[in-house]
Design a protein around this motif. Structure first.
Motif, PDB file in Angstrom:
ATOM      1  N   TRP A  91      39.358  48.056  45.639  1.00 18.79           N
ATOM      2  CA  TRP A  91      39.821  47.687  44.478  1.00 18.79           C
ATOM      3  C   TRP A  91      39.039  46.608  43.408  1.00 18.79           C
ATOM      4  O   TRP A  91      38.184  46.128  44.011  1.00 18.79           O
ATOM      5  N   TYR A  92      39.005  47.194  42.290  1.00 18.38           N
ATOM      6  CA  TYR A  92      38.378  46.491  41.158  1.00 18.38           C
ATOM      7  C   TYR A  92      38.875  46.026  40.256  1.00 18.38           C
ATOM      8  O   TYR A  92      40.087  46.640  39.642  1.00 18.38           O
ATOM      9  N   VAL A  93      38.866  44.585  39.667  1.00 17.72           N
ATOM     10  CA  VAL A  93      39.272  44.033  38.448  1.00 17.72           C
ATOM     11  C   VAL A  93      38.048  43.689  37.441  1.00 17.72           C
ATOM     12  O   VAL A  93      37.285  43.070  37.881  1.00 17.72           O
ATOM     13  N   LEU A  94      38.078  44.681  36.468  1.00 18.79           N
ATOM     14  CA  LEU A  94      36.913  44.660  35.688  1.00 18.79           C
ATOM     15  C   LEU A  94      37.156  43.958  34.387  1.00 18.79           C
ATOM     16  O   LEU A  94      38.323  44.043  33.776  1.00 18.79           O
ATOM     17  N   LEU A 119      48.049  65.885  32.513  1.00 17.56           N
ATOM     18  CA  LEU A 119      47.150  66.114  31.336  1.00 17.56           C
ATOM     19  C   LEU A 119      46.272  67.268  31.599  1.00 17.56           C
ATOM     20  O   LEU A 119      45.846  67.664  32.619  1.00 17.56           O
ATOM     21  N   SER A 120      45.954  67.801  30.363  1.00 18.68           N
ATOM     22  CA  SER A 120      44.933  69.044  30.341  1.00 18.68           C
ATOM     23  C   SER A 120      43.561  68.447  30.864  1.00 18.68           C
ATOM     24  O   SER A 120      43.238  67.167  30.677  1.00 18.68           O
ATOM     25  N   PRO A 121      42.941  69.123  31.876  1.00 13.18           N
ATOM     26  CA  PRO A 121      41.687  68.653  32.550  1.00 13.18           C
ATOM     27  C   PRO A 121      40.422  68.158  31.335  1.00 13.18           C
ATOM     28  O   PRO A 121      40.214  68.864  30.542  1.00 13.18           O
ATOM     29  N   THR A 122      40.480  66.669  31.335  1.00 12.33           N
ATOM     30  CA  THR A 122      39.382  66.268  30.534  1.00 12.33           C
ATOM     31  C   THR A 122      38.740  65.093  31.152  1.00 12.33           C
ATOM     32  O   THR A 122      39.206  64.377  31.929  1.00 12.33           O
ATOM     33  N   ASN A 123      37.170  65.026  31.041  1.00 10.25           N
ATOM     34  CA  ASN A 123      36.709  63.889  31.620  1.00 10.25           C
ATOM     35  C   ASN A 123      37.153  62.576  31.345  1.00 10.25           C
ATOM     36  O   ASN A 123      37.455  62.434  30.071  1.00 10.25           O
ATOM     37  N   ALA A 124      37.420  61.682  32.138  1.00 13.52           N
ATOM     38  CA  ALA A 124      37.701  60.364  31.916  1.00 13.52           C
ATOM     39  C   ALA A 124      36.565  59.725  31.219  1.00 13.52           C
ATOM     40  O   ALA A 124      35.772  59.798  31.484  1.00 13.52           O
ATOM     41  N   PRO A 125      36.963  58.856  30.029  1.00 13.44           N
ATOM     42  CA  PRO A 125      36.033  58.207  29.308  1.00 13.44           C
ATOM     43  C   PRO A 125      34.969  57.250  30.209  1.00 13.44           C
ATOM     44  O   PRO A 125      35.849  56.317  30.903  1.00 13.44           O
ATOM     45  N   ALA A 126      33.966  57.225  29.808  1.00 16.02           N
ATOM     46  CA  ALA A 126      32.979  56.360  30.795  1.00 16.02           C
ATOM     47  C   ALA A 126      33.224  54.992  30.526  1.00 16.02           C
ATOM     48  O   ALA A 126      33.508  54.338  29.309  1.00 16.02           O
ATOM     49  N   PHE A 127      32.790  54.085  31.355  1.00 18.52           N
ATOM     50  CA  PHE A 127      32.867  52.657  31.169  1.00 18.52           C
ATOM     51  C   PHE A 127      31.841  51.966  32.095  1.00 18.52           C
ATOM     52  O   PHE A 127      31.548  52.490  32.975  1.00 18.52           O
ATOM     53  N   THR A 128      31.205  50.964  31.781  1.00 19.33           N
ATOM     54  CA  THR A 128      30.405  49.900  32.690  1.00 19.33           C
ATOM     55  C   THR A 128      30.807  48.518  32.442  1.00 19.33           C
ATOM     56  O   THR A 128      30.667  48.142  31.112  1.00 19.33           O
ATOM     57  N   LEU A 129      31.430  47.775  33.440  1.00 19.14           N
ATOM     58  CA  LEU A 129      32.100  46.676  33.217  1.00 19.14           C
ATOM     59  C   LEU A 129      31.754  45.900  34.540  1.00 19.14           C
ATOM     60  O   LEU A 129      31.220  46.072  35.548  1.00 19.14           O
ATOM     61  N   THR A 130      32.011  44.581  34.485  1.00 16.17           N
ATOM     62  CA  THR A 130      31.947  43.496  35.450  1.00 16.17           C
ATOM     63  C   THR A 130      33.141  43.399  36.273  1.00 16.17           C
ATOM     64  O   THR A 130      34.147  43.049  35.957  1.00 16.17           O
TER      65      THR A 130
END
Length: 580
Positions: free
Chosen positions: A508-511, A414-425
């Motif tokens: 490891w994260y399961v969000l 992919l062309s260098p692009t910041n990954a979309p932010a997220f905040t989850l549990t």
């Protein structure tokens, strides 16, 4: 027919670079071995060298050496097509396309006991398709070169036995016994070209040992007639569909193949005739096949052989497309081998002429195996052994990523692009954001925490990739985001984590989160989620590869193929290593 399908094979060519790298390595090693053999052998005392050579690559047994004889013609001509078949096997589309385009179509309609026998070995091919293909190619080239250049001796007999064994392997695992696929018939090459290869090797072995059955002048005609009769019988069966539209459809497919226009034009005429008069056209083919088989056995006349050659040529042209125009064709199909055997019959030599047409002295002078020819055989033998060692050694390691590369769209940068932010549990109640786990490479995917079917495959691919990375795996963050709108609680995500042992790892994260939060994340990562009335959740299958700065590096899509799970794990691990 198997190997002659019209399916697009553009992705299979993606394996050409590693295929030819490995081939170059084995060719170079073989050439070095051949040159060393020639150098060492040239220093042997001539008398001692010749006495040993006559035993192993020799010229003392005249049965296979007589110029113009049936045996000599069959040995050299089949040596040539074995060599070409080995080269066909090394086409760039074969490592990735052999199982799906050649072997599996041969199993259509096969009894379950047959598929249960064959599928494990086809899966074994897919674990390391490039190395398996190089071994297969080298084996056939070794058989061919030996048959061409060694006139007699133990090495030739050993290789003839090898060709019989390899023919049996191809007949079972490459052709699926040659008769079960839909449309098996004379025009498609059934019961299988490889049966002719194996028979010729058995015939040559019989001649070399003076077997009585090889002296019977009817042996070759009856063998060819039996093959033709079986092909014609299969074509006459109503369930194969040739009395209806199948013959026209097959001819149409052959006419549309990539080939010279003069060939396709004639096939198109045959297709038009079969479409207008299917019963007449199929009856004509079946009658010609049966008539040529009967004439071969009853009449010891040249015209009977020429009739069989003409009928075989028509089938080879119209139904088999000469066996070579498909990108995944592995041989000339049955047309050319049959024509070669028929040509040998036409020569009219009997078994006693093979041993008596020249004196031993003349034979000794005329048929010494040259040092250069023996060195070429040694080179092929060494290349074959090296490729076999590399293949069997690889079975003790991780699966190759090759088949995964061609099964899906492959890894896409992919062309260098910041990954979309997220905040989850997280499953352990912690609040996790993208920024909080940056600093390490991230493998991000979207799964249903209830994890039916495909989710299990995707999870195992991640777990296996982490295992392949070893200690480096602890430096990667593995992130799973919930896609089930009805299973968004910590209970659901923690149950998933415990089920697969993910809860034991800190990386490891399961969000999950509120439905509105999740929908925003799905949208930002182009994840389509649809829940049917029966509760089934369908969603985009994708792995995002994010570097330590939070920049998207690449994606891997549609990997939920349980048959290739190990290959996908290797592909995931390889691309994660590039981010470490």
């Amino acid at each position: 027919m198997p190997g002659m399908g019209s399916q697009p094979a553009s992705l299979y060519g993606a394996l050409s670079h590693p295929l030819y790298n490995l081939l170059f390595l084995t060719v170079l090693a073989g050439l070095v071995a051949g040159v060393l053999f020639m150098f060492i052998a040239s220093w042997w005392p001539t008398k001692s060298r010749d006495s040993k050579w006559s035993l192993w690559s020799g010229w003392g047994d005249g049965r296979l050496n007589v110029p113009g004889s049936v045996a000599s013609f069959l040995r050299i001509s089949f040596g040539i097509i074995w060599t070409f078949d080995g080269m066909f096997q090394l086409r760039p589309d074969l490592p990735g396309g052999f199982v799906s385009q050649v072997a599996q179509p041969s199993l259509q309609g096969a009894p379950s006991i047959v598929t249960q026998l064959i599928n494990p070995l086809l899966n074994l091919w897919n674990t390391h398709p490039i190395r398996a293909d190089v071994v297969s190619g080298w084996l056939q080239i070794l058989i061919g070169i030996t048959m061409i250049f060694l006139n007699s001796g133990r090495v030739l007999q050993l290789v003839l036995w090898l060709s019989v064994g390899w023919s049996a392997v191809i007949f079972v695992f490459g052709n699926g016994f040659g008769i079960f696929y839909n449309g098996a018939s004379f025009v498609t090459g059934a019961p299988a070209a490889i049966l002719i290869y194996g028979f010729v090797s058995i015939y040559l072995l019989g001649l070399a040992r003076g077997a009585g059955w090889t002296k019977n002048p009817k042996t070759l005609p009856i063998s060819v007639a039996t093959f033709l009769f079986l092909g014609g019988f299969l074509q006459a069966l109503p369930q194969e569909g040739y009395w209806g539209k199948s013959l026209a459809a097959m001819f149409e497919g052959m006419a549309s193949a990539n080939q010279p226009g003069v060939f396709s034009t004639v096939i198109q005429w045959a297709s038009d005739l079969a479409r207008a008069e299917p019963v007449f056209t199929n009856a004509l083919f079946v009658t010609l096949v049966f008539a040529s088989a009967v004439c071969l056995v009853i009449f010891k006349k040249r015209w009977a052989v020429w009739l069989a050659i003409l009928v075989t040529l028509l089938g080879w042209w119209f139904g088999q497309d000469f066996g070579i125009f498909s990108a995944t064709a592995t041989d000339f199909n049955s047309g050319l081998p049959l024509i070669l055997v028929l040509t040998a019959i036409l020569r009219g030599y009997q078994a006693d002429e093979l041993a008596n047409s020249q004196s031993g002295t003349q034979l000794l002078e005329a048929y010494k195996t040259t040092l250069a020819a023996s060195s070429l055989v040694v080179a092929c033998l060494f290349g074959t052994l090296l490729s076999a060692v590399l293949f069997f050694a690889s079975l003790f390691g991780a699966d190759s990523a090759a088949i995964a590369t061609v099964d899906s769209s492959g890894y896409k940068y992919l062309s260098p692009t910041n990954a979309p932010a997220f905040t989850l549990t997280n499953f352990d109640h912690r609040i996790v954001s993208l920024s909080s786990i940056e600093g390490s490479p991230i493998l991000l995917t979207f799964l249903n925490p209830l994890c039916p079917g495909e989710c299990q495959t995707l999870t195992r691919e991640m777990l296996t990739a982490a295992k392949q990375l070893g200690i480096l795996g602890s430096k990667v963050k593995f992130v799973v985001i919930d896609v089930n709108p009805s299973a968004t609680s910590v209970v659901d995500t923690s149950s998933y984590a415990r089920r697969f042992g993910i809860n034991r790892y800190k990386n490891w994260y399961v969000l999950s989160g509120q439905p509105g939060q999740l929908k925003k994340v799905w949208s930002n990562y182009s994840i389509q989620v649809a829940k049917s009335t029966d509760g089934t959740v369908r969603y985009t299958q994708v792995f995002y590869f994010i570097d330590s700065l939070g920049v998207e590096s690449g994606i891997l899509q549609d990997t939920a193929n349980a048959s290739y799970s190990g290959s996908y794990s290797t592909l995931i691990a390889q691309n994660l290593k590039q981010l470490l």
